[in-house]
Enzyme design. Structure first.
Site, PDB file in Angstrom:
ATOM      1  N   HIS A  15      11.661   7.871  13.136  1.00 50.20           N
ATOM      2  CA  HIS A  15      10.541   6.947  12.946  1.00 50.20           C
ATOM      3  C   HIS A  15       9.202   7.653  13.171  1.00 50.20           C
ATOM      4  O   HIS A  15       8.353   7.169  13.926  1.00 50.20           O
ATOM      5  CB  HIS A  15      10.670   5.739  13.872  1.00 50.20           C
ATOM      6  CG  HIS A  15      10.089   4.487  13.287  1.00 50.20           C
ATOM      7  ND1 HIS A  15      10.713   3.270  13.361  1.00 50.20           N
ATOM      8  CD2 HIS A  15       8.936   4.274  12.607  1.00 50.20           C
ATOM      9  CE1 HIS A  15       9.958   2.342  12.767  1.00 50.20           C
ATOM     10  NE2 HIS A  15       8.872   2.933  12.305  1.00 50.20           N
ATOM     11  N   PRO A  69       9.151  -5.246   3.369  1.00 50.37           N
ATOM     12  CA  PRO A  69       9.173  -5.700   4.765  1.00 50.37           C
ATOM     13  C   PRO A  69      10.559  -6.239   5.093  1.00 50.37           C
ATOM     14  O   PRO A  69      11.319  -6.619   4.192  1.00 50.37           O
ATOM     15  CB  PRO A  69       8.120  -6.814   4.782  1.00 50.37           C
ATOM     16  CG  PRO A  69       8.114  -7.341   3.377  1.00 50.37           C
ATOM     17  CD  PRO A  69       8.373  -6.148   2.499  1.00 50.37           C
ATOM     18  N   ASP A 121      13.992   7.525   7.925  1.00 51.29           N
ATOM     19  CA  ASP A 121      13.055   7.632   9.040  1.00 51.29           C
ATOM     20  C   ASP A 121      13.212   6.423   9.958  1.00 51.29           C
ATOM     21  O   ASP A 121      12.586   6.356  11.006  1.00 51.29           O
ATOM     22  CB  ASP A 121      11.609   7.718   8.538  1.00 51.29           C
ATOM     23  CG  ASP A 121      10.623   7.996   9.666  1.00 51.29           C
ATOM     24  OD1 ASP A 121      10.804   9.015  10.370  1.00 51.29           O
ATOM     25  OD2 ASP A 121       9.692   7.185   9.850  1.00 51.29           O
ATOM     26  N   LYS A 181       0.822  -1.218   0.000  1.00 50.75           N
ATOM     27  CA  LYS A 181       0.000   0.000   0.000  1.00 50.75           C
ATOM     28  C   LYS A 181       0.854   1.267   0.000  1.00 50.75           C
ATOM     29  O   LYS A 181       0.583   2.219  -0.742  1.00 50.75           O
ATOM     30  CB  LYS A 181      -0.933  -0.006   1.219  1.00 50.75           C
ATOM     31  CG  LYS A 181      -2.042  -1.053   1.170  1.00 50.75           C
ATOM     32  CD  LYS A 181      -2.953  -0.927   2.381  1.00 50.75           C
ATOM     33  CE  LYS A 181      -4.141  -1.890   2.290  1.00 50.75           C
ATOM     34  NZ  LYS A 181      -3.712  -3.294   2.384  1.00 50.75           N
ATOM     35  N   ILE A 182       1.895   1.305   0.844  1.00 48.22           N
ATOM     36  CA  ILE A 182       2.709   2.521   0.952  1.00 48.22           C
ATOM     37  C   ILE A 182       3.527   2.720  -0.314  1.00 48.22           C
ATOM     38  O   ILE A 182       3.566   3.819  -0.879  1.00 48.22           O
ATOM     39  CB  ILE A 182       3.612   2.457   2.195  1.00 48.22           C
ATOM     40  CG1 ILE A 182       2.766   2.443   3.469  1.00 48.22           C
ATOM     41  CG2 ILE A 182       4.584   3.634   2.218  1.00 48.22           C
ATOM     42  CD1 ILE A 182       3.544   2.101   4.729  1.00 48.22           C
ATOM     43  N   THR A 235      11.820   4.582   4.528  1.00 45.76           N
ATOM     44  CA  THR A 235      10.792   4.712   5.562  1.00 45.76           C
ATOM     45  C   THR A 235      10.195   3.336   5.878  1.00 45.76           C
ATOM     46  O   THR A 235       9.106   3.238   6.423  1.00 45.76           O
ATOM     47  CB  THR A 235       9.675   5.686   5.138  1.00 45.76           C
ATOM     48  OG1 THR A 235       9.144   5.276   3.863  1.00 45.76           O
ATOM     49  CG2 THR A 235      10.204   7.107   5.028  1.00 45.76           C
ATOM     50  N   ARG A 243      12.072  -0.353   7.020  1.00 40.33           N
ATOM     51  CA  ARG A 243      12.712  -0.878   8.213  1.00 40.33           C
ATOM     52  C   ARG A 243      14.205  -0.581   8.123  1.00 40.33           C
ATOM     53  O   ARG A 243      14.807  -0.667   7.059  1.00 40.33           O
ATOM     54  CB  ARG A 243      12.472  -2.392   8.361  1.00 40.33           C
ATOM     55  CG  ARG A 243      11.051  -2.738   8.833  1.00 40.33           C
ATOM     56  CD  ARG A 243      10.835  -2.310  10.274  1.00 40.33           C
ATOM     57  NE  ARG A 243       9.505  -2.646  10.789  1.00 40.33           N
ATOM     58  CZ  ARG A 243       8.481  -1.819  10.804  1.00 40.33           C
ATOM     59  NH1 ARG A 243       8.603  -0.603  10.301  1.00 40.33           N
ATOM     60  NH2 ARG A 243       7.322  -2.180  11.319  1.00 40.33           N
ATOM     61  N   GLU A 277      18.007   1.417  15.902  1.00 40.73           N
ATOM     62  CA  GLU A 277      17.201   2.477  16.516  1.00 40.73           C
ATOM     63  C   GLU A 277      16.618   2.100  17.881  1.00 40.73           C
ATOM     64  O   GLU A 277      16.238   2.971  18.654  1.00 40.73           O
ATOM     65  CB  GLU A 277      16.066   2.898  15.584  1.00 40.73           C
ATOM     66  CG  GLU A 277      14.972   1.868  15.384  1.00 40.73           C
ATOM     67  CD  GLU A 277      13.881   2.386  14.442  1.00 40.73           C
ATOM     68  OE1 GLU A 277      12.722   2.466  14.894  1.00 40.73           O
ATOM     69  OE2 GLU A 277      14.181   2.711  13.280  1.00 40.73           O
TER      70      GLU A 277
END
Length: 309
Positions: free
Chosen positions: A276, A187, A239, A134-135, A213, A215, A244
């Site tokens: 993030h 992913p 991001d 979707k993104i 943006t 992982r 992190e």
């Protein structure tokens, strides 16, 4: 509206050291940097936890097979606002290209010169989208609106969508070789970890603009630093960051930063890092809360949960 569940808020993230705080709770709600590995899940099981609900789409921080073996049901939020992340992705591209942070800081100091602020037209550039969920699809559509020539790679291509929007699916190798702009939306799996590393960076154009943006571990950070030093990467927007956990979402402004890798990244004028926050819109937060509550409701009722892993 009356809350159907008793909520207990805990400041520390979930880890092997904090799992015992869940004692007396049937469910635990976690976010992207919480640790739900096998030892933590075993501790949660001993504490009486039956359900694990994620406030995120990604679940690479959860050992799903161990959870199933322990009888802990797991659910996620598969979609909250893909627009939020997609728009932040393009915002990073624009800010890097047009040097907006540098320009803003310069004007605040009373310096209105234009030296060193030259950007490039995104119109006509080739943009590569790695991952067309979707993104990724929304980023592709936005960049089509800019007049970019959009290429995409996904192991499960959506041919009908691509035809509707004028996007061309190509091999991963062709995408890396042809892209002026590269956006990562895969992913994190064993197959995609360090998708961007020395070998794949060598296939890219000099001066490529890369935004992640997705992982953090999609990028081998030390290899990216080496590519920044040679100019292979011309612009880098992050991001997310592979180390992190324990860094993002916390205020370290009064401390000495212990992570030498991100400290080095922050010295580059052509690197822009946000912590993030791509998901962080009012719409997304409301959707995350609503879906998480619905997942808990389904678990409490003992029925089927549509978002269960």
């Amino acid at each position: 509206m009356a809350e159907a569940h008793e909520l207990r808020f805990r400041t520390p993230g979930l880890s092997i050291d904090t799992a015992t705080l869940a004692a007396g709770s049937e469910a635990v709600c976690i976010f992207v940097n919480d640790d739900a590995s096998a030892p933590v899940l075993q501790e949660l099981k001993r504490a009486g936890v039956r359900f694990l609900v994620l406030r995120s789409a990604g679940f690479n921080n959860v050992d799903v097979e161990v959870a199933k073996a322990l009888g802990i049901r797991v659910a996620r939020v598969p979609a909250y606002s893909p627009y939020a992340v997609a728009e932040h992705t393009v915002a990073l591209m624009l800010a890097l290209n047009r040097k907006l942070v540098k320009a803003h800081n310069r004007v605040r100091d009373g310096n209105f010169s234009l030296d060193g602020l030259i950007g490039f037209d995104m119109h006509g550039k080739t943009a590569g989208i790695l991952g067309t969920g979707k993104i990724g699809q929304l980023v592709a559509q936005i960049l089509c609106g800019f007049g970019c020539h959009v290429l995409a790679y996904d192991p499960a291509p959506d041919a009908a969508w691509a035809e509707r929007h004028g996007v061309t699916y190509v091999s991963q190798e062709a995408l890396l070789a042809q892209s002026d702009l590269l956006s990562l939306h895969a992913p994190l799996t064993p197959q995609t970890q360090y998708l961007i590393r020395a070998e794949t960076l060598a296939q890219m154009k000099d001066g490529v603009l890369i935004v992640n943006t997705g992982r953090g571990a999609l990028i081998h950070t030390r290899d990216a630093i080496a590519a920044l030093k040679t100019g292979k990467i011309g612009y880098l927007g992050l991001d997310v960051y592979e180390e992190e956990r324990g860094l993002f979402f916390e205020d370290h402004s009064e401390e000495i930063l212990q992570d030498d890798v991100i400290a080095r990244l922050m010295t580059f004028p052509n690197v822009l890092i946000t912590s993030h926050q791509a998901f962080l819109t009012d719409t997304a937060l409301q959707n995350i809360a609503d879906t998480t509550r619905a997942n808990l409701d389904a678990f409490a009722a003992g029925g089927v949960c549509a978002n269960e892993l």
